[in-house]
Design a protein around this motif. Sequence first.
Motif, PDB file in Angstrom:
ATOM      1  N   PRO A  52       0.595  -0.839   0.661  1.00 13.79           N
ATOM      2  CA  PRO A  52      -0.184   0.092   0.083  1.00 13.79           C
ATOM      3  C   PRO A  52       1.098   1.317  -0.087  1.00 13.79           C
ATOM      4  CG  PRO A  52      -0.710  -1.757   1.241  1.00 13.79           C
ATOM      5  CD  PRO A  52       0.096  -1.941   1.106  1.00 13.79           C
ATOM      6  N   GLY A  53       0.583   2.148  -0.830  1.00 13.25           N
ATOM      7  CA  GLY A  53       1.290   3.794  -0.882  1.00 13.25           C
ATOM      8  C   GLY A  53       2.213   4.032  -1.433  1.00 13.25           C
ATOM      9  N   THR A  54       2.351   2.188  -2.311  1.00 12.59           N
ATOM     10  CA  THR A  54       3.441   2.492  -3.687  1.00 12.59           C
ATOM     11  C   THR A  54       2.939   3.346  -5.029  1.00 12.59           C
ATOM     12  OG1 THR A  54       4.302   0.537  -3.107  1.00 12.59           O
ATOM     13  CG2 THR A  54       4.581   0.874  -5.051  1.00 12.59           C
ATOM     14  N   VAL A  55       3.521   4.068  -5.564  1.00 15.65           N
ATOM     15  CA  VAL A  55       3.423   4.691  -6.702  1.00 15.65           C
ATOM     16  C   VAL A  55       4.220   4.261  -8.113  1.00 15.65           C
ATOM     17  CG1 VAL A  55       2.470   7.317  -7.596  1.00 15.65           C
ATOM     18  CG2 VAL A  55       1.810   6.729  -5.617  1.00 15.65           C
ATOM     19  N   LEU A  56       4.188   4.164  -8.822  1.00  9.19           N
ATOM     20  CA  LEU A  56       5.126   4.071  -9.692  1.00  9.19           C
ATOM     21  C   LEU A  56       4.272   5.138 -10.475  1.00  9.19           C
ATOM     22  CD1 LEU A  56       5.390   0.142 -10.052  1.00  9.19           C
ATOM     23  CD2 LEU A  56       6.331   1.040  -9.102  1.00  9.19           C
ATOM     24  N   GLY A  57       5.589   6.037 -11.419  1.00  8.67           N
ATOM     25  CA  GLY A  57       5.681   7.113 -12.061  1.00  8.67           C
ATOM     26  C   GLY A  57       4.955   6.057 -13.580  1.00  8.67           C
ATOM     27  N   GLU A  58       4.684   6.824 -14.742  1.00  9.26           N
ATOM     28  CA  GLU A  58       4.828   7.101 -15.884  1.00  9.26           C
ATOM     29  C   GLU A  58       5.963   6.511 -16.481  1.00  9.26           C
ATOM     30  OE1 GLU A  58       3.311   9.725 -18.191  1.00  9.26           O
ATOM     31  OE2 GLU A  58       3.255   9.029 -20.126  1.00  9.26           O
ATOM     32  N   GLY A  59       6.063   5.007 -17.298  1.00  6.25           N
ATOM     33  CA  GLY A  59       7.127   4.013 -17.487  1.00  6.25           C
ATOM     34  C   GLY A  59       8.267   4.422 -16.536  1.00  6.25           C
ATOM     35  N   ALA A  60       7.593   3.655 -15.243  1.00  4.19           N
ATOM     36  CA  ALA A  60       8.625   3.511 -13.959  1.00  4.19           C
ATOM     37  C   ALA A  60       8.479   1.828 -14.300  1.00  4.19           C
ATOM     38  CB  ALA A  60       8.477   3.977 -13.203  1.00  4.19           C
ATOM     39  N   LYS A  61       9.266   1.456 -13.697  1.00 14.21           N
ATOM     40  CA  LYS A  61       9.896   0.079 -13.622  1.00 14.21           C
ATOM     41  C   LYS A  61       9.920  -0.677 -11.751  1.00 14.21           C
ATOM     42  CE  LYS A  61      12.677  -4.120 -15.050  1.00 14.21           C
ATOM     43  NZ  LYS A  61      12.830  -4.533 -16.709  1.00 14.21           N
ATOM     44  N   ALA A  62       9.527  -1.397 -11.827  1.00 19.07           N
ATOM     45  CA  ALA A  62       9.468  -2.481 -10.340  1.00 19.07           C
ATOM     46  C   ALA A  62       9.876  -4.107 -11.115  1.00 19.07           C
ATOM     47  CB  ALA A  62       8.844  -2.183  -9.610  1.00 19.07           C
ATOM     48  N   GLY A  63      10.801  -4.387 -10.893  1.00 19.26           N
ATOM     49  CA  GLY A  63      11.536  -5.886 -11.570  1.00 19.26           C
ATOM     50  C   GLY A  63      10.913  -6.661 -10.794  1.00 19.26           C
ATOM     51  N   ALA A  64      11.903  -7.579 -11.214  1.00 24.92           N
ATOM     52  CA  ALA A  64      11.952  -9.393 -10.805  1.00 24.92           C
ATOM     53  C   ALA A  64      12.727  -9.457  -8.940  1.00 24.92           C
ATOM     54  CB  ALA A  64      13.067 -10.195 -11.209  1.00 24.92           C
ATOM     55  N   PHE A  65      11.818  -9.724  -8.456  1.00 22.25           N
ATOM     56  CA  PHE A  65      12.287  -9.694  -6.947  1.00 22.25           C
ATOM     57  C   PHE A  65      12.685  -8.188  -6.409  1.00 22.25           C
ATOM     58  CE2 PHE A  65      13.219 -13.427  -9.310  1.00 22.25           C
ATOM     59  CZ  PHE A  65      12.706 -14.214  -8.647  1.00 22.25           C
ATOM     60  N   VAL A  66      11.367  -7.615  -6.980  1.00 19.17           N
ATOM     61  CA  VAL A  66      11.406  -6.625  -5.688  1.00 19.17           C
ATOM     62  C   VAL A  66      10.078  -6.127  -5.214  1.00 19.17           C
ATOM     63  CG1 VAL A  66      11.311  -3.747  -6.146  1.00 19.17           C
ATOM     64  CG2 VAL A  66      12.757  -5.225  -7.961  1.00 19.17           C
ATOM     65  N   GLU A  67      10.317  -5.155  -3.974  1.00 22.34           N
ATOM     66  CA  GLU A  67       9.609  -5.410  -2.790  1.00 22.34           C
ATOM     67  C   GLU A  67       9.325  -3.825  -2.727  1.00 22.34           C
ATOM     68  OE1 GLU A  67       9.486  -7.629   0.317  1.00 22.34           O
ATOM     69  OE2 GLU A  67       7.919  -6.305   1.759  1.00 22.34           O
ATOM     70  N   VAL A  68       7.683  -3.008  -3.006  1.00 20.25           N
ATOM     71  CA  VAL A  68       7.862  -1.789  -3.025  1.00 20.25           C
ATOM     72  C   VAL A  68       6.938  -1.261  -1.843  1.00 20.25           C
ATOM     73  CG1 VAL A  68       7.510   0.621  -3.401  1.00 20.25           C
ATOM     74  CG2 VAL A  68       9.202  -1.541  -5.433  1.00 20.25           C
ATOM     75  N   LYS A  69       7.570  -0.385  -0.517  1.00 21.65           N
ATOM     76  CA  LYS A  69       6.227   0.078   0.326  1.00 21.65           C
ATOM     77  C   LYS A  69       6.100   1.410   0.860  1.00 21.65           C
ATOM     78  CE  LYS A  69       5.502   0.858   5.034  1.00 21.65           C
ATOM     79  NZ  LYS A  69       6.227   2.043   5.734  1.00 21.65           N
ATOM     80  N   ALA A  70       4.798   1.793   0.434  1.00 20.04           N
ATOM     81  CA  ALA A  70       4.498   3.670   0.177  1.00 20.04           C
ATOM     82  C   ALA A  70       6.061   4.361   0.207  1.00 20.04           C
ATOM     83  CB  ALA A  70       4.517   3.259   2.102  1.00 20.04           C
ATOM     84  N   SER A  71       6.178   3.949  -1.564  1.00 18.47           N
ATOM     85  CA  SER A  71       7.022   4.242  -1.661  1.00 18.47           C
ATOM     86  C   SER A  71       6.681   5.377  -3.217  1.00 18.47           C
ATOM     87  CB  SER A  71       8.311   3.734  -2.254  1.00 18.47           C
ATOM     88  OG  SER A  71       8.759   3.772  -1.314  1.00 18.47           O
ATOM     89  N   GLU A  72       6.992   6.352  -3.991  1.00 20.66           N
ATOM     90  CA  GLU A  72       6.880   6.595  -5.093  1.00 20.66           C
ATOM     91  C   GLU A  72       7.676   7.323  -5.701  1.00 20.66           C
ATOM     92  OE1 GLU A  72       5.761  11.056  -5.118  1.00 20.66           O
ATOM     93  OE2 GLU A  72       4.870  10.514  -3.385  1.00 20.66           O
ATOM     94  N   VAL A  73       7.470   6.224  -6.892  1.00 24.04           N
ATOM     95  CA  VAL A  73       9.666   6.203  -7.733  1.00 24.04           C
ATOM     96  C   VAL A  73       8.718   6.804  -9.400  1.00 24.04           C
ATOM     97  CG1 VAL A  73      10.455   3.943  -9.194  1.00 24.04           C
ATOM     98  CG2 VAL A  73       9.229   3.347  -7.156  1.00 24.04           C
ATOM     99  N   GLY A  74       9.689   7.750  -9.417  1.00 21.86           N
ATOM    100  CA  GLY A  74       9.010   8.646 -10.681  1.00 21.86           C
ATOM    101  C   GLY A  74       9.266   8.074 -11.823  1.00 21.86           C
ATOM    102  N   ALA A  75       8.902   8.766 -12.801  1.00 22.47           N
ATOM    103  CA  ALA A  75       8.303   8.702 -14.384  1.00 22.47           C
ATOM    104  C   ALA A  75      10.276   8.487 -15.077  1.00 22.47           C
ATOM    105  CB  ALA A  75       7.645  10.212 -14.736  1.00 22.47           C
ATOM    106  N   GLY A  76       9.698   7.144 -15.022  1.00 19.33           N
ATOM    107  CA  GLY A  76      10.353   6.613 -16.074  1.00 19.33           C
ATOM    108  C   GLY A  76      12.177   6.008 -15.146  1.00 19.33           C
ATOM    109  N   SER A  77      11.737   5.973 -14.128  1.00 19.07           N
ATOM    110  CA  SER A  77      13.165   5.489 -13.024  1.00 19.07           C
ATOM    111  C   SER A  77      13.034   4.231 -12.965  1.00 19.07           C
ATOM    112  CB  SER A  77      13.287   5.511 -11.440  1.00 19.07           C
ATOM    113  OG  SER A  77      13.325   7.320 -11.959  1.00 19.07           O
ATOM    114  N   LYS A  78      13.751   3.346 -12.377  1.00 18.83           N
ATOM    115  CA  LYS A  78      13.625   1.829 -12.789  1.00 18.83           C
ATOM    116  C   LYS A  78      14.737   1.528 -11.230  1.00 18.83           C
ATOM    117  CE  LYS A  78      14.023   1.286 -17.919  1.00 18.83           C
ATOM    118  NZ  LYS A  78      13.309   2.120 -18.212  1.00 18.83           N
TER     119      LYS A  78
END
Length: 467
Positions: free
Chosen positions: A339-365
């Motif tokens: 909950p609370g994860t926001v992936l921006g436009e074209g962002a990537k959360a790839g294999a075996f990645v856990e993201v919690k309550a974080s923003e990953v900006g546009a195009g970030s990987k």
Amino acid sequence: MTDARPAAVVVLAAGEGTRMRSATPKVLHELAGRSMLGHVVATARALAPEHLVVVVGHAREQVAAHLAGLDAEARPVVQEPQNGTGHAVRVALDGLDHLEGTVVVLLGDAPLLTADAVRVLVAEHERAGAATTLLSSLVDDPTGYGRVLRDAEGQVLRVVEHKDATDEERAVREVATGVYAFAAGPLREALGRLSTDNAQGEEYLPDVVGLHRAAGLRLHAVTAPAAETGGVNDRVQLAAAARLLRDRLLQQHMRAGVAVVDPETTWVDADVVLAPDCTLLPGVQLHAGTTVATGAVVGPDSTLRATRVGEGARVVRSHVDGAEVGPGATVGPFTYLRPGTVLGEGAKAGAFVEVKASEVGAGSKVPHLSYVGDAVIGDRTNIGAGTIVFNYDGRQKHRTRIGSDAKVGGHNSLVAPVEVGDGAYTGAGTVVREDVPPGALAVSENTQRTIEGWVAQKRPAATPGES
Ligand code: UD1
Ligand code: CA
């Protein structure tokens, strides 16, 4: 179809539901992400009745609290003791003294009924000027249901409960679904005359049918498909009802332009919004509050809850809860977004990645094997493989900021609270404990020592070529 509003809809939900063998009251068990009561109350509300009354009894605080969350205008009425469905309706009408017009009775354990089917029932009832109109279904296995008994002319005589029926009556495959439309006056009159002289020692609502017939009042029957009228008394029936509802919901989505590659392994809750031309691959479960935009592809084998998937985004083999996946973003395979994860436009959360309550900006990987907790990452930043953004010092959670156009090296540890500026670099294996200014390079002191000939000296047996 008429738009006649019933004077009252009474939903029966006071029974214990012993056959569920559950600590949870029966009507609170869920299918398609909603309680059975939630489905029935939604149907009742769609009829826009003047009064919407829900009879509660067993676990009444829990059921009434749930009801308040479903529909603030629905009125719970307590039935104590629970002396049968007829008694329940009698109690419901006690508070509605001057009621006139049509009273509809729905069962809290019949969650598949559509508002359209009930509208047909009400319209037919009013057209026929009947005292009682019952909703019946033809079923292959009528076990447990009340049977509709008709005379030689096919006119309805009465309803007999399974437990009270003779073998000959049990052979009848037309069942009473438990749903009725009544004229208020004759209903009230008959409810005052119900007996408990039957197999369950209860006041049966279906006995109103026989009483009205004996009084020479007009009876009418409307038949609906069994797939809409099935009751849920145990967990086998709950699972069967869930499958029927699943099929119905998927068909609606497919007719509206959603590609469902394998409906047999795809489950979409009632409160999910899917845009035309999105694709669900096999093994997908979409739970309440999820929306998927056009061109997005979800699956295979992914579970999403309360998640927004943007246009053209891709979610592969992942578990996503309470997240926002931006347009064109990619997730997975084997990714856990919390909950609370926001992936921006074209962002990537790839294999075996856990993201919690974080923003990953546009195009970030964040492409591989990382944990990102409580962080804000700017645009076009790359997080190296195996990097952990720690957020917890054993007592408190802290936030980390990583700017735009930054390159965090592989296998970094960022110890929050810490900031990495725009365009900054960190070397592989860096433990970032202090802020890195914009455009700087941070490396940790973990200088490598190389000892020539160490293996031959210390591990002679393991020397290559000497085994
Ligand atoms: C009932 C009908 C049966 C019909 C079937 C359809 C009666 C006597 N039988 O049988 O004709 O074929 O539904 O599914 O009506 N409830 C109360 N108060 C009570 C008893 C029950 O509110 O005192 C509620 C229950 O919570 C449930 C509903 O009424 O939601 C039906 O009761 P249940 O015991 O499940 O009746 P069935 O045996 O299924
Ligand atoms: Ca039942």
